[in-house]
Design a protein around this motif. Structure first.
Motif, PDB file in Angstrom:
ATOM      1  N   GLY A  52       0.823  -1.215   0.000  1.00 15.87           N
ATOM      2  CA  GLY A  52       0.000   0.000   0.000  1.00 15.87           C
ATOM      3  C   GLY A  52       0.848   1.252   0.000  1.00 15.87           C
ATOM      4  O   GLY A  52       0.577   2.208  -0.738  1.00 15.87           O
ATOM      5  N   THR A  53       1.892   1.250   0.814  1.00 17.25           N
ATOM      6  CA  THR A  53       2.804   2.403   0.863  1.00 17.25           C
ATOM      7  C   THR A  53       3.484   2.610  -0.486  1.00 17.25           C
ATOM      8  O   THR A  53       3.590   3.733  -0.990  1.00 17.25           O
ATOM      9  CB  THR A  53       3.850   2.202   1.965  1.00 17.25           C
ATOM     10  N   ALA A  54       3.924   1.511  -1.097  1.00 18.90           N
ATOM     11  CA  ALA A  54       4.615   1.598  -2.382  1.00 18.90           C
ATOM     12  C   ALA A  54       3.686   2.092  -3.500  1.00 18.90           C
ATOM     13  O   ALA A  54       4.122   2.812  -4.407  1.00 18.90           O
ATOM     14  CB  ALA A  54       5.200   0.237  -2.755  1.00 18.90           C
ATOM     15  N   LEU A  55       2.410   1.712  -3.424  1.00 17.60           N
ATOM     16  CA  LEU A  55       1.448   2.101  -4.463  1.00 17.60           C
ATOM     17  C   LEU A  55       0.879   3.501  -4.250  1.00 17.60           C
ATOM     18  O   LEU A  55       0.337   4.100  -5.168  1.00 17.60           O
ATOM     19  CB  LEU A  55       0.301   1.091  -4.530  1.00 17.60           C
ATOM     20  N   GLY A  56       0.961   3.981  -3.022  1.00 18.75           N
ATOM     21  CA  GLY A  56       0.428   5.312  -2.737  1.00 18.75           C
ATOM     22  C   GLY A  56      -0.979   5.297  -2.186  1.00 18.75           C
ATOM     23  O   GLY A  56      -1.581   6.351  -1.985  1.00 18.75           O
ATOM     24  N   THR A  57      -1.531   4.122  -1.928  1.00 25.49           N
ATOM     25  CA  THR A  57      -2.844   3.980  -1.293  1.00 25.49           C
ATOM     26  C   THR A  57      -2.946   2.578  -0.718  1.00 25.49           C
ATOM     27  O   THR A  57      -2.437   1.632  -1.306  1.00 25.49           O
ATOM     28  CB  THR A  57      -4.005   4.222  -2.285  1.00 25.49           C
ATOM     29  N   VAL A  98       5.152  -3.949  -6.844  1.00 26.36           N
ATOM     30  CA  VAL A  98       4.445  -4.807  -5.884  1.00 26.36           C
ATOM     31  C   VAL A  98       5.325  -5.977  -5.440  1.00 26.36           C
ATOM     32  O   VAL A  98       5.361  -6.327  -4.255  1.00 26.36           O
ATOM     33  CB  VAL A  98       3.119  -5.310  -6.501  1.00 26.36           C
ATOM     34  N   THR A  99       6.053  -6.566  -6.371  1.00 21.44           N
ATOM     35  CA  THR A  99       6.911  -7.711  -6.039  1.00 21.44           C
ATOM     36  C   THR A  99       8.009  -7.312  -5.063  1.00 21.44           C
ATOM     37  O   THR A  99       8.306  -8.045  -4.105  1.00 21.44           O
ATOM     38  CB  THR A  99       7.526  -8.312  -7.318  1.00 21.44           C
ATOM     39  N   GLU A 100       8.594  -6.145  -5.283  1.00 20.36           N
ATOM     40  CA  GLU A 100       9.641  -5.675  -4.369  1.00 20.36           C
ATOM     41  C   GLU A 100       9.070  -5.419  -2.981  1.00 20.36           C
ATOM     42  O   GLU A 100       9.706  -5.725  -1.972  1.00 20.36           O
ATOM     43  CB  GLU A 100      10.302  -4.418  -4.931  1.00 20.36           C
ATOM     44  N   ALA A 101       7.856  -4.858  -2.920  1.00 14.13           N
ATOM     45  CA  ALA A 101       7.235  -4.599  -1.616  1.00 14.13           C
ATOM     46  C   ALA A 101       6.810  -5.899  -0.937  1.00 14.13           C
ATOM     47  O   ALA A 101       6.830  -6.000   0.292  1.00 14.13           O
ATOM     48  CB  ALA A 101       6.031  -3.676  -1.789  1.00 14.13           C
ATOM     49  N   VAL A 109       1.822 -12.230  -7.639  1.00 14.46           N
ATOM     50  CA  VAL A 109       1.671 -11.032  -8.456  1.00 14.46           C
ATOM     51  C   VAL A 109       1.729 -11.480  -9.918  1.00 14.46           C
ATOM     52  O   VAL A 109       2.751 -11.992 -10.365  1.00 14.46           O
ATOM     53  CB  VAL A 109       2.794 -10.012  -8.182  1.00 14.46           C
ATOM     54  N   VAL A 110       0.626 -11.320 -10.656  1.00 12.65           N
ATOM     55  CA  VAL A 110       0.542 -11.868 -12.012  1.00 12.65           C
ATOM     56  C   VAL A 110       0.029 -10.811 -12.987  1.00 12.65           C
ATOM     57  O   VAL A 110      -0.992 -10.159 -12.731  1.00 12.65           O
ATOM     58  CB  VAL A 110      -0.401 -13.099 -12.051  1.00 12.65           C
ATOM     59  N   ASP A 111       0.719 -10.659 -14.113  1.00 10.16           N
ATOM     60  CA  ASP A 111       0.280  -9.762 -15.184  1.00 10.16           C
ATOM     61  C   ASP A 111      -0.841 -10.455 -15.957  1.00 10.16           C
ATOM     62  O   ASP A 111      -0.624 -11.489 -16.585  1.00 10.16           O
ATOM     63  CB  ASP A 111       1.462  -9.454 -16.108  1.00 10.16           C
ATOM     64  N   VAL A 112      -2.045  -9.898 -15.890  1.00  8.58           N
ATOM     65  CA  VAL A 112      -3.199 -10.474 -16.596  1.00  8.58           C
ATOM     66  C   VAL A 112      -3.752  -9.484 -17.630  1.00  8.58           C
ATOM     67  O   VAL A 112      -4.927  -9.522 -17.977  1.00  8.58           O
ATOM     68  CB  VAL A 112      -4.310 -10.898 -15.601  1.00  8.58           C
ATOM     69  N   SER A 113      -2.893  -8.618 -18.130  1.00  4.04           N
ATOM     70  CA  SER A 113      -3.335  -7.557 -19.046  1.00  4.04           C
ATOM     71  C   SER A 113      -4.031  -8.103 -20.292  1.00  4.04           C
ATOM     72  O   SER A 113      -4.932  -7.460 -20.833  1.00  4.04           O
ATOM     73  CB  SER A 113      -2.142  -6.697 -19.465  1.00  4.04           C
ATOM     74  N   ALA A 114      -3.613  -9.282 -20.766  1.00  2.00           N
ATOM     75  CA  ALA A 114      -4.198  -9.843 -21.983  1.00  2.00           C
ATOM     76  C   ALA A 114      -5.480 -10.613 -21.715  1.00  2.00           C
ATOM     77  O   ALA A 114      -6.155 -11.044 -22.657  1.00  2.00           O
ATOM     78  CB  ALA A 114      -3.187 -10.765 -22.663  1.00  2.00           C
ATOM     79  N   HIS A 115      -5.841 -10.761 -20.452  1.00  5.86           N
ATOM     80  CA  HIS A 115      -7.010 -11.573 -20.096  1.00  5.86           C
ATOM     81  C   HIS A 115      -8.328 -10.865 -20.387  1.00  5.86           C
ATOM     82  O   HIS A 115      -9.264 -11.462 -20.905  1.00  5.86           O
ATOM     83  CB  HIS A 115      -6.928 -11.948 -18.610  1.00  5.86           C
ATOM     84  N   ARG A 116      -8.399  -9.580 -20.050  1.00  6.48           N
ATOM     85  CA  ARG A 116      -9.647  -8.832 -20.204  1.00  6.48           C
ATOM     86  C   ARG A 116      -9.410  -7.524 -20.962  1.00  6.48           C
ATOM     87  O   ARG A 116      -8.323  -6.964 -20.915  1.00  6.48           O
ATOM     88  CB  ARG A 116     -10.229  -8.438 -18.836  1.00  6.48           C
ATOM     89  N   THR A 117     -10.469  -7.057 -21.592  1.00 10.99           N
ATOM     90  CA  THR A 117     -10.480  -5.688 -22.079  1.00 10.99           C
ATOM     91  C   THR A 117     -11.557  -4.942 -21.286  1.00 10.99           C
ATOM     92  O   THR A 117     -12.291  -5.542 -20.501  1.00 10.99           O
ATOM     93  CB  THR A 117     -10.753  -5.605 -23.592  1.00 10.99           C
TER      94      THR A 117
END
Length: 199
Positions: A52-57, A98-101, A109-117
């Motif tokens: 949360g700290t790393a993301l800013g919320t 996120v992985t570093e935090a 932590v998984v990239d699912v960018s191609a899963h949905r539009t």
């Protein structure tokens, strides 16, 4: 060697979404190529606080909550699961942050960018249009800004996020394989607004 080429699930359906839109009533468009990363971690762990700290919320901790920063939207998917959504091309940056935090603690932590539009549905009639195929109460008192829900829309599984309550604006996250079907359904469901605008 050929350059890699990516096409959004609705690239060939842009005209369908454009035809569905009625100025001042309802507007449909694709938010293509957004960065989408799923996170699973114990919400009570030190790692969740560091993330949360790393993301800013801080990560949303209640069912249906959405948190936002200037460049990131975080949707609650379950007691220990979130979807992080950012601008095109930033999935790697989000994942690294996120992985570093997360560090050595248990999580995924998984990239699912191609899963949905994402199909954006906005305008005064947006709640009414979505209600034709969705059982949720979409009145702003029940499902206002920064709320989300996994639900069915026209029998397709979607993640629905209310971005703005007034005027209403929603993001509909739909699996790439169902995107054209849902775009066609929305086009049919919006047809009545074209008739009423001509009356």
């Amino acid at each position: 060697m050929a350059e890699p080429y990516g096409e959004s699930p609705l690239a060939a359906h842009t005209d369908v979404l454009t035809r569905s839109s009625v100025p001042g009533t309802v507007r449909l468009s694709e938010v293509a190529f957004s960065a989408q990363v799923t996170l699973r971690v114990d919400p009570k762990s030190p790692a969740a606080e560091r993330i949360g700290t790393a993301l800013g919320t801080m990560l949303p901790n209640q069912s249906g909550q959405v948190a936002r920063t200037e460049r990131l939207l975080i949707a609650w998917l379950g007691p220990d699961e979130w979807l992080l959504v950012g601008p095109e091309g930033e999935a790697g940056t989000i994942r690294t942050t996120v992985t570093e935090a997360l560090g050595e603690e248990h999580g995924a932590v998984v990239d699912v960018s191609a899963h949905r539009t994402i199909i954006e549905v906005s305008g005064p009639k947006a709640p009414e249009l979505l209600a034709k195929g969705c059982a949720l109460d979409l009145h702003r008192r029940s499902f206002g800004a920064d709320r989300c829900a996994q639900t069915l829309l026209a029998r397709a599984g979607v993640l629905l996020v209310c971005r703005e309550a007034e005027p209403p604006a929603y993001w509909v996250f739909v699996r790439a394989s169902f995107a054209r079907y849902l775009a066609d359904w929305l086009n049919d469901a919006a047809a009545e607004y074209h008739w009423s605008s001509c009356a």
